[in-house]
Design an enzyme around this catalytic site. Structure first.
Site, PDB file in Angstrom:
ATOM      1  N   GLU A   5       0.838  -1.201   0.000  1.00  0.00           N
ATOM      2  CA  GLU A   5       0.000   0.000   0.000  1.00  0.00           C
ATOM      3  C   GLU A   5       0.875   1.254   0.000  1.00  0.00           C
ATOM      4  OE1 GLU A   5      -2.609   2.239   3.465  1.00  0.00           O
ATOM      5  OE2 GLU A   5      -2.194   0.111   3.668  1.00  0.00           O
TER       6      GLU A   5
ATOM      7  N   ASP B  53      -7.862   1.671   7.392  1.00  0.00           N
ATOM      8  CA  ASP B  53      -7.637   1.892   5.956  1.00  0.00           C
ATOM      9  C   ASP B  53      -6.914   0.713   5.322  1.00  0.00           C
ATOM     10  OD1 ASP B  53      -8.947   4.189   5.480  1.00  0.00           O
ATOM     11  OD2 ASP B  53      -7.199   5.510   5.462  1.00  0.00           O
TER      12      ASP B  53
END
Length: 648
Positions: A436, A518
């Site tokens: 990510e 997230d």
């Protein structure tokens, strides 16, 4: 003796012992798949399958499954009770034969059971062999009989222990911890999912699951538990599976009957999604590799719908041919057949090979659909319009897919610019980390072992494929990069999501995200993409999730990492006195050495392999988490928030 008399004359002579069971303890994985979590739960399914066989024969309508406080399992039914009289060939009670001979059971005698479930007749004897202790209690002919076993061997002959007006069989077993070394702890949700599935597949049979390890004052028993019962069978199953999707037509299309001597049950519904979800069963076994029953369903669906669409004139203006895929977009369907002697093929022996089943299902589906379309012209029109839109989208997707394909099959120069590849050319040794963000990607590049570890940074949150049309998926830059980096070729005319894994460049695909909300969302987005478009990658065991630590606990020169609050507190206590605690909010907060030590080094890291234990439940959860319906998602998150990480 008449056929009916033979059917009801369930005695010792009905039991046939096929072979010895000495091999089971030595090679347990050959019989139950593995000795991990999946194999442990499979023991319960094998015992329950015996009760389900009684139910399918019309002899049982109540089954109870109990997880006892000591983690043993009790399964009780109100069937005829396993025969206890002396078996002529073996010279001991038929109960002992069933419990101690692999492959022994009434299901091999066609007069006792027309069809039966279970994993190819492995049966309860296999469960006995893999248990420290097993006790079988039979309620039959007004008497209670009992026999106990240790690791598959009878402790004493079958004995009478009292009188009863009840009938049925009760089995209590303790899994052998010397074989199931990973864990002997049962997961309530895993068992509940299978019991729910069995209740839908066998309407009219009540299955209760009770967990005596968890108290619940509000329940009748005082423990956590559920009762699974279905009056409408697959019709209700479809409503449950598709509860999180927006329906395209008002009712479930369903049929139940016998074709060419094969019992067939089908239920289907169209929704507004762009995914196709077909679930198939043979004798209650989930055949996730499909087979002749599924190809029969597809053929019946396509030919009947195409015939209707052609005659309606709605396809006249379409400039290209409608294909099988187009008829199945937004379709959720369940096909369940009962086959007397199923022949299974495929890698995991879950692909039906009986040719006669294909035409039986095709005929059944064709008749069902023809009747429905004639009786519901408005729904028929809506379905054909959906098919036309699907065909137009597929046409666009073909072009987008070709772009991905061209990029994928190019040489090394065609790999994504952000990919930092590894030097080893053998895919079996190689792993790629989908990371990510560019910042964490940079740290991972510095910390990795360049010989076998590749890094592909992903920018932000990838597309939610649950709500995207297929051509949008193939046009998405991040998804194109994943396809290209992995080297897999995609798509055939018959199945636009089919994968060719021969050119897979890495045998470990590791999703590495921040250990926060997230990060979990991005993990779920990537997993949704893999489940919908690269399911084979998961099924073949190539997909993993990295587990970075949450804390670094320090005192002077001493330091230790912690992956949860309990570990953090235990480490702090062991260090005595005041300690410094660093909470990692993201991978970018670690330096390259720390990331290597905790999350990437094969010697010390923990990778969670992603598996699909129950495809129907996984499908339901993904559609709920990533779909439009907010209330069920909120309820699921609230229920699972305690566990922080949601693992498929």
């Amino acid at each position: 003796m008449s056929d009916e008399a033979k059917k009801n004359n369930y005695s010792a002579d009905s039991i046939q012992a096929l072979e010895g069971m000495e091999h089971v303890r030595m090679r347990p994985s050959m019989y139950i798949g593995d000795v991990g979590v999946r194999g442990l739960h499979h023991l319960v399914y094998e015992v329950v399958d015996n009760s389900i066989d009684e139910a399918m024969g019309g002899h049982c309508d109540t089954i109870s499954v109990i997880i006892n406080e000591d983690n043993s399992i009790t399964v009780r039914d109100n069937g005829r009770g396993i025969p206890v009289d002396i078996h002529k060939k073996e010279g001991v009670s038929a109960l002992e034969v069933v419990m101690t001979k692999i492959g022994a059971g009434g299901k091999f005698d066609k007069d006792s059971y027309k069809v039966s479930g279970g994993l190819h007749g492995v049966g309860v004897s296999c469960v006995n062999a893999l248990s420290n202790n097993l006790k079988a209690t039979v309620f039959r002919n007004g008497t209670i009989y009992e026999q106990e076993y240790e690791r598959g061997k009878a402790s004493y002959p079958v004995k009478s222990i009292g009188e009863t007006e009840e009938r049925g069989t009760e089995v209590t077993f303790y899994p052998d911890d010397t074989i199931f070394t990973q864990t002997t702890e049962y997961n309530y949700e895993t068992l509940a999912n299978r019991m729910r599935e069995l209740a839908y597949l066998n309407k009219g049979v009540a299955i209760t699951l009770t967990d005596k390890r968890q108290k619940d004052k509000e329940s009748e028993s005082g423990f956590v538990g559920e009762r699974f019962f279905s009056e409408e069978g697959l019709k209700e199953f479809i409503k449950f599976l598709d509860g999180n999707r927006e329906q395209l037509i008002k009712s479930v299309i369903s049929m139940e009957g016998e074709k060419n001597g094969i019992p067939v049950e089908v239920a289907m519904v169209y929704n507004t999604s762009y995914t196709e979800n077909l679930h198939s069963y043979v004798n209650n076994i989930n055949t996730h590799e499909g087979g002749t029953h599924l190809s029969g369903f597809r053929r019946g669906l396509t030919s009947t719908l195409k015939k209707y669409a052609d005659s309606s004139g709605m396809l006249d203006k379409l400039k290209f041919e409608v294909q099988g895929d187009d008829f199945r977009e937004g379709l959720t369907a369940i096909v369940s057949v009962k086959v007397a002697e199923p022949q299974f093929e495929g890698q995991t022996k879950t692909k039906l090979g009986n040719r006669e089943v294909s035409s039986a299902v095709s005929q059944a589906v064709s008749e069902m659909l023809t009747n429905y379309l004639e009786e519901n012209p408005e729904d028929a029109k809506v379905i054909v319009q959906k098919v036309i839109l699907a065909a137009q989208a597929r046409h666009a997707a073909t072009k987008a897919r070709e772009m991905v394909q061209r990029k994928t099959v190019m040489s090394i120069g065609g790999l994504p610019g952000k990919l930092s590849d590894c030097s080893d050319q053998n895919p079996e040794n190689c792993e790629v980390f989908l990371v990510e963000g560019d910042s964490a990607g940079g740290t991972a590049k510095q910390g990795r072992d360049r010989n076998f570890q590749a890094i592909l940074p992903l920018r932000g949150k990838i597309l939610n494929v649950e709500k995207a049309m297929q051509h949008k998926v193939f046009e998405n830059e991040e998804i194109k990069n994943i396809y290209t980096a992995l080297g897999v070729t995609i798509g055939t005319e018959e199945d636009s999501k089919a994968l060719n894994l021969e050119k897979l460049r890495y045998h470990k695909v590791v999703i590495m995200c921040d250990a926060d909300v997230d990060g979990s969302h991005i993990e779920t987005l990537i997993l949704t993409f893999f489940f919908r478009y690269m399911r084979e990658l998961i099924e073949k065991g190539h997909v993993y999730i990295a587990t970075p630590p949450l804390y670094l606990v320090k005192k002077g020169s001493k330091k230790k990492y912690a992956w949860n609050d309990e570990e953090r507190d235990a480490i702090a206590e062991s260090f005595n006195g005041s300690v410094g605690i660093q909470r990692y909010k993201g991978l970018g907060e670690m330096n390259a050495e720390q990331l290597w030590d905790t999350t990437m080094n094969p010697e010390f890291r923990t990778l969670r392999q992603i598996t699909i234990d129950n495809a129907t439940e996984t499908d339901r959860v993904f559609s709920m988490l990533m779909g439009d319906e907010v209330p069920p998602r909120r309820e699921f998150i609230e229920k699972n928030a305690v566990y922080a990480n949601i693992d498929t």
